[in-house]
Enzyme design. Structure first.
Site, PDB file in Angstrom:
ATOM      1  N   GLY A 150     -60.427 -36.902  81.987  1.00 40.83           N
ATOM      2  CA  GLY A 150     -60.759 -37.475  81.035  1.00 40.83           C
ATOM      3  C   GLY A 150     -59.459 -37.992  80.336  1.00 40.83           C
TER       4      GLY A 150
ATOM      5  N   ILE B  22     -69.994 -43.850  80.954  1.00 41.00           N
ATOM      6  CA  ILE B  22     -69.802 -45.188  81.014  1.00 41.00           C
ATOM      7  C   ILE B  22     -70.452 -46.114  80.262  1.00 41.00           C
ATOM      8  CG2 ILE B  22     -69.458 -47.286  82.933  1.00 41.00           C
ATOM      9  CD1 ILE B  22     -67.450 -44.536  83.064  1.00 41.00           C
ATOM     10  N   THR B  23     -69.832 -46.587  79.067  1.00 45.10           N
ATOM     11  CA  THR B  23     -70.346 -47.601  78.170  1.00 45.10           C
ATOM     12  C   THR B  23     -70.768 -48.772  78.897  1.00 45.10           C
ATOM     13  OG1 THR B  23     -69.078 -46.775  76.265  1.00 45.10           O
ATOM     14  CG2 THR B  23     -70.387 -48.793  76.013  1.00 45.10           C
TER      15      THR B  23
ATOM     16  N   ARG C  43     -75.797 -47.401  40.531  1.00 51.02           N
ATOM     17  CA  ARG C  43     -76.145 -45.879  40.238  1.00 51.02           C
ATOM     18  C   ARG C  43     -75.557 -45.294  38.965  1.00 51.02           C
ATOM     19  NH1 ARG C  43     -79.861 -41.900  41.304  1.00 51.02           N
ATOM     20  NH2 ARG C  43     -78.940 -40.031  40.993  1.00 51.02           N
TER      21      ARG C  43
ATOM     22  N   GLN D 279     -63.884 -41.924  37.054  1.00 46.63           N
ATOM     23  CA  GLN D 279     -62.472 -41.896  37.547  1.00 46.63           C
ATOM     24  C   GLN D 279     -62.627 -41.396  39.007  1.00 46.63           C
ATOM     25  OE1 GLN D 279     -58.662 -40.271  36.047  1.00 46.63           O
ATOM     26  NE2 GLN D 279     -58.179 -42.329  35.587  1.00 46.63           N
TER      27      GLN D 279
ATOM     28  N   GLY E 203     -76.897 -37.219  47.629  1.00 45.64           N
ATOM     29  CA  GLY E 203     -77.981 -36.870  48.475  1.00 45.64           C
ATOM     30  C   GLY E 203     -78.612 -37.783  49.337  1.00 45.64           C
TER      31      GLY E 203
ATOM     32  N   GLU F  55     -61.630 -44.441  74.644  1.00 39.86           N
ATOM     33  CA  GLU F  55     -60.475 -45.200  74.999  1.00 39.86           C
ATOM     34  C   GLU F  55     -59.187 -44.444  74.446  1.00 39.86           C
ATOM     35  OE1 GLU F  55     -60.915 -49.346  74.786  1.00 39.86           O
ATOM     36  OE2 GLU F  55     -62.892 -49.334  75.103  1.00 39.86           O
TER      37      GLU F  55
ATOM     38  N   GLU G 276     -55.586 -37.505  69.809  1.00 39.14           N
ATOM     39  CA  GLU G 276     -54.334 -36.724  70.562  1.00 39.14           C
ATOM     40  C   GLU G 276     -53.475 -37.428  71.562  1.00 39.14           C
ATOM     41  OE1 GLU G 276     -57.572 -35.518  69.966  1.00 39.14           O
ATOM     42  OE2 GLU G 276     -56.948 -34.566  68.213  1.00 39.14           O
TER      43      GLU G 276
HETATM   44  N1  CAA Z   1     -48.974 -50.048  80.627  1.00 43.68           N
HETATM   45  C1  CAA Z   1     -48.241 -50.219  81.931  1.00 43.68           C
HETATM   46  N2  CAA Z   1     -48.011 -49.113  82.601  1.00 43.68           N
HETATM   47  C2  CAA Z   1     -48.050 -47.937  81.783  1.00 43.68           C
HETATM   48  C3  CAA Z   1     -48.658 -47.857  80.651  1.00 43.68           C
HETATM   49  C4  CAA Z   1     -49.177 -48.931  79.906  1.00 43.68           C
HETATM   50  N3  CAA Z   1     -49.731 -48.902  78.615  1.00 43.68           N
HETATM   51  N4  CAA Z   1     -48.616 -46.323  80.316  1.00 43.68           N
HETATM   52  C5  CAA Z   1     -48.214 -45.701  81.366  1.00 43.68           C
HETATM   53  N5  CAA Z   1     -47.768 -46.830  82.217  1.00 43.68           N
HETATM   54  C6  CAA Z   1     -47.015 -46.344  83.452  1.00 43.68           C
HETATM   55  C7  CAA Z   1     -45.800 -45.766  83.324  1.00 43.68           C
HETATM   56  O1  CAA Z   1     -44.477 -46.680  83.055  1.00 43.68           O
HETATM   57  C8  CAA Z   1     -45.745 -44.954  84.757  1.00 43.68           C
HETATM   58  O2  CAA Z   1     -44.956 -45.744  85.629  1.00 43.68           O
HETATM   59  P1  CAA Z   1     -44.248 -45.001  86.864  1.00 43.68           P
HETATM   60  O3  CAA Z   1     -44.865 -44.157  87.539  1.00 43.68           O
HETATM   61  O4  CAA Z   1     -43.698 -46.418  87.578  1.00 43.68           O
HETATM   62  O5  CAA Z   1     -42.888 -44.417  86.031  1.00 43.68           O
HETATM   63  C9  CAA Z   1     -47.077 -44.668  85.107  1.00 43.68           C
HETATM   64  O6  CAA Z   1     -47.844 -45.460  84.326  1.00 43.68           O
HETATM   65  C10 CAA Z   1     -47.556 -43.093  84.636  1.00 43.68           C
HETATM   66  O7  CAA Z   1     -47.212 -43.030  83.278  1.00 43.68           O
HETATM   67  P2  CAA Z   1     -47.168 -41.602  82.597  1.00 43.68           P
HETATM   68  O8  CAA Z   1     -46.405 -40.720  83.313  1.00 43.68           O
HETATM   69  O9  CAA Z   1     -46.985 -41.713  81.199  1.00 43.68           O
HETATM   70  O10 CAA Z   1     -48.834 -41.314  82.895  1.00 43.68           O
HETATM   71  P3  CAA Z   1     -49.326 -39.992  82.411  1.00 43.68           P
HETATM   72  O11 CAA Z   1     -50.316 -39.381  83.638  1.00 43.68           O
HETATM   73  O12 CAA Z   1     -48.585 -38.919  81.447  1.00 43.68           O
HETATM   74  O13 CAA Z   1     -50.580 -40.209  81.341  1.00 43.68           O
HETATM   75  C11 CAA Z   1     -51.521 -40.933  79.221  1.00 43.68           C
HETATM   76  C12 CAA Z   1     -50.456 -40.829  80.216  1.00 43.68           C
HETATM   77  C13 CAA Z   1     -51.316 -41.790  78.077  1.00 43.68           C
HETATM   78  C14 CAA Z   1     -52.081 -39.509  78.909  1.00 43.68           C
HETATM   79  C15 CAA Z   1     -52.907 -41.678  79.808  1.00 43.68           C
HETATM   80  O14 CAA Z   1     -53.325 -40.874  81.070  1.00 43.68           O
HETATM   81  C16 CAA Z   1     -53.955 -41.850  79.170  1.00 43.68           C
HETATM   82  O15 CAA Z   1     -53.677 -42.957  78.437  1.00 43.68           O
HETATM   83  N6  CAA Z   1     -54.979 -41.164  78.810  1.00 43.68           N
HETATM   84  C17 CAA Z   1     -56.193 -41.303  78.117  1.00 43.68           C
HETATM   85  C18 CAA Z   1     -57.164 -42.321  78.972  1.00 43.68           C
HETATM   86  C19 CAA Z   1     -58.188 -42.760  78.354  1.00 43.68           C
HETATM   87  O16 CAA Z   1     -57.923 -43.658  77.395  1.00 43.68           O
HETATM   88  N7  CAA Z   1     -59.093 -42.871  78.695  1.00 43.68           N
HETATM   89  C20 CAA Z   1     -60.350 -43.599  78.056  1.00 43.68           C
HETATM   90  C21 CAA Z   1     -61.394 -44.063  79.212  1.00 43.68           C
HETATM   91  S1  CAA Z   1     -61.961 -45.625  78.854  1.00 43.68           S
HETATM   92  C22 CAA Z   1     -63.301 -45.163  77.695  1.00 43.68           C
HETATM   93  O17 CAA Z   1     -63.445 -44.726  77.024  1.00 43.68           O
HETATM   94  C23 CAA Z   1     -64.590 -46.363  78.075  1.00 43.68           C
HETATM   95  C24 CAA Z   1     -65.707 -46.487  77.207  1.00 43.68           C
HETATM   96  O18 CAA Z   1     -66.892 -46.483  77.650  1.00 43.68           O
HETATM   97  C25 CAA Z   1     -65.638 -47.110  75.843  1.00 43.68           C
END
Ligand code: CAA
Length: 381
Positions: free
Chosen positions: A131, A157-158, A268, A279, A341, A364, A368
Site C-alpha cells: 500500500g 480500486i475506486t 438553534r 463564544q 445530539g 492517494e 504519514e
Molecule cells: N515524481 C517523479 N518521480 C518521483 C516522485 C515524483 N513525485 N517521487 C519519487 N520519484 C522517483 C525518485 O526520484 C526515485 O527515482 P530514482 O530511482 O531515479 O532515484 C524513485 O522515484 C524512487 O523514489 P523513492 O526512493 O522516494 O521511493 P520510495 O520507495 O522510498 O517511496 C513513497 C516513496 C513516497 C513512500 C511512495 O512509495 C508513495 O508515495 N507511497 C504511497 C503510495 C500511494 O499514495 N498510494 C495510493 C494509491 S492510489 C489510491 O489511493 C487510489 C484510489 O482508489 C483513490
C-alpha cells in the site's frame, strides 16, 4: 500567483456549484444510505465536461487549468463526496498518466473517451501487501511477442466495479525494486480481468471500490504508458496531481459541514438565544473558517504549480493533501459538536460529512506518507 479567480474559473465554479446544489446534494444522503452507484450523475458529469476538466479540448476535455479542476472538485464534493472521488479518479489518476506520458494514439484511444465521460477510468497501484510501500508490488507482466501477460491483483480500486479502463502497474523485471515497474492501460473487458464485490466502507458509500484480478490478461505492448521500468515514476507523478484532487474533495466536505454549522448555530436557540451568540460556538466557527481558507490557499498553490507544467510540485501537493484532509477531519468533528445530539444521527448531513472526511487522510497517500514526502523534501533544501 494571482489570488483572484479568472472569469473562466468563476464561471466553472458557478456551473459546478449550481449542478452540485441542485442535482447532487439533495440525493447524497440517500445514495450514502443505500450505497448506490450514481450512474446518472456520473453521466451528467461527463456531459458537463467535468470528467476531463484539465484535458485539452482536442482530446475531448474541457480545456481548463488545474485551479479550475480543484474548484469544480470542491463544489461536487460539497454536494456528494462519493461523486467527488469518482470524478477525481477519472480526471487525475486515470487520465493524467495518459495525458502526460501517453503516445498520440493512446490519447486518441483512451484519454479522449475518458475525458468526454464516455468511458470510466480507474487506477491499479495498491496491492494487499503493498500500500504505502508502493514499490514492492508483486503483480507481474511478462513479455510474450507483441503482448504482455498480466497476473496478480490490486485492491481498494475506486471505480473498479464500474470502470471501462484501468491504468495498472506491474513488475516487468524482478529484483530491481521500483525500477522493474511498468505502467499499462487496458480495457476491463480484456479476458482474464475480473472485479470483486464492492468493499464495505465507513464512508463514501456511493463510490464503489473493489479488488481486481488479472489472470493471464494479455495486454498489447502498444498499451504500455511511458517506458518499460519507469512505471514507478509515472505512478508518483500521477499521485502528485491526484493528491490535489483529494485535497479539493476534503475542502468540499469541510465547506459543506462548515456552512451547515453556521446556519444551524443561527437557528438553534439555547439559554434564551441563538447558540451562535455563545463564544464557545463562535470561536469554533472562526477556527473552521480560518482553517478552510488556509487549506484552500495550499490547494490552489499546488494546482497553480501543476499548471506551470515544468515545476515539480510533489512537496506542495503533499502539503495541500496533508493539511486539507486533517483540516476536514477537525472541521467535520466540530460540525457534529455544534449540532449536538442531532449531529450524531443520520437525520443530519454532518454525520455523513464526518465519515466521508476520514478517507481523505488515507487514500492517494496517508498523512504519514505525506509527512515522509514533505520532510524528505525540506531536509534536502
Ligand atoms: N515524481 C517523479 N518521480 C518521483 C516522485 C515524483 N513525485 N517521487 C519519487 N520519484 C522517483 C525518485 O526520484 C526515485 O527515482 P530514482 O530511482 O531515479 O532515484 C524513485 O522515484 C524512487 O523514489 P523513492 O526512493 O522516494 O521511493 P520510495 O520507495 O522510498 O517511496 C513513497 C516513496 C513516497 C513512500 C511512495 O512509495 C508513495 O508515495 N507511497 C504511497 C503510495 C500511494 O499514495 N498510494 C495510493 C494509491 S492510489 C489510491 O489511493 C487510489 C484510489 O482508489 C483513490
Amino acid at each position: 500567483m494571482d489570488l483572484e479567480l479568472s472569469e473562466e474559473q468563476q464561471a466553472l465554479q458557478k456551473m459546478a456549484r449550481d449542478f452540485a446544489q441542485r442535482e447532487v446534494a439533495p440525493r447524497a444522503a440517500e445514495l450514502d444510505a443505500e450505497g448506490t452507484w450514481p450512474t446518472d450523475l456520473v453521466k451528467q458529469l461527463g456531459e458537463l465536461g467535468l470528467m476531463g476538466i484539465a484535458v485539452d479540448e482536442k482530446y475531448g476535455g474541457a480545456g481548463f487549468d488545474n485551479v479550475g479542476y480543484s474548484l469544480a472538485m470542491e463544489e461536487i464534493s460539497a454536494g456528494c463526496a462519493s461523486l467527488g472521488v469518482i470524478m477525481s479518479v477519472n480526471n487525475s489518476l486515470a487520465s493524467d498518466p495518459v495525458k502526460k506520458f501517453g503516445t498520440e494514439a493512446q490519447k486518441q484511444e483512451f484519454l479522449a473517451p475518458m475525458a468526454r465521460g464516455e468511458k470510466l477510468g480507474c487506477f491499479g497501484l495498491t496491492e494487499p501487501m503493498s500500500g504505502s510501500d508502493a514499490g514492492t508490488m508483486i503483480t507481474v507482466a511478462e513479455r510474450d511477442g507483441d503482448h504482455y501477460v498480466l497476473n496478480g491483483s490490486k485492491n481498494f480500486i475506486t471505480n473498479g466495479p464500474h470502470a471501462d479502463l484501468i491504468v495498472v502497474f506491474a513488475m516487468t523485471e524482478k529484483d530491481v525494486g521500483h525500477r522493474g515497474i511498468t505502467c499499462f492501460i487496458l480495457p476491463t473487458n480484456t479476458p482474464g480481468f475480473t472485479a470483486g464485490k464492492p468493499d464495505e466502507k465507513l464512508g463514501i458509500h456511493a463510490a464503489h471500490s473493489c479488488t481486481v484480478f488479472f489472470e493471464n490478461c494479455r495486454v498489447p505492448a502498444a498499451n504500455l504508458i511511458g517506458e518499460e521500468g519507469k512505471g514507478f515514476k509515472v505512478a508518483m507523478a500521477t499521485l502528485d496531481g491526484g493528491r490535489i484532487g483529494i485535497a479539493s474533495q476534503a475542502l468540499g466536505i469541510a465547506q459543506a459541514a462548515y456552512a451547515k454549522s453556521v446556519a444551524y448555530s443561527k437557528e438553534r436557540t439555547a439559554f434564551g438565544e441563538p447558540i451562535a451568540n455563545k463564544q464557545a460556538i463562535a470561536f469554533m466557527l472562526a477556527d473552521m473558517a480560518t482553517e478552510l481558507d488556509a487549506a484552500r490557499l495550499l490547494v490552489h498553490r499546488a494546482a497553480y504549480l501543476k499548471d506551470k507544467g515544468d515545476v515539480r510540485h510533489t512537496k506542495e501537493s503533499a502539503m495541500a493533501k496533508l493539511y486539507a484532509s486533517e483540516m476536514a477531519h477537525r472541521v467535520t468533528h466540530k460540525a457534529i459538536q455544534i449540532h449536538g445530539g442531532i449531529g450524531y444521527t443520520r437525520e443530519c448531513d454532518v454525520e455523513r460529512h464526518y465519515r466521508d472526511a476520514r478517507i481523505t487522510e488515507i487514500y492517494e497517500g496517508t498523512s504519514e506518507i505525506m509527512r515522509i514526502v514533505i520532510s524528505s523534501s525540506v531536509l534536502k533544501d
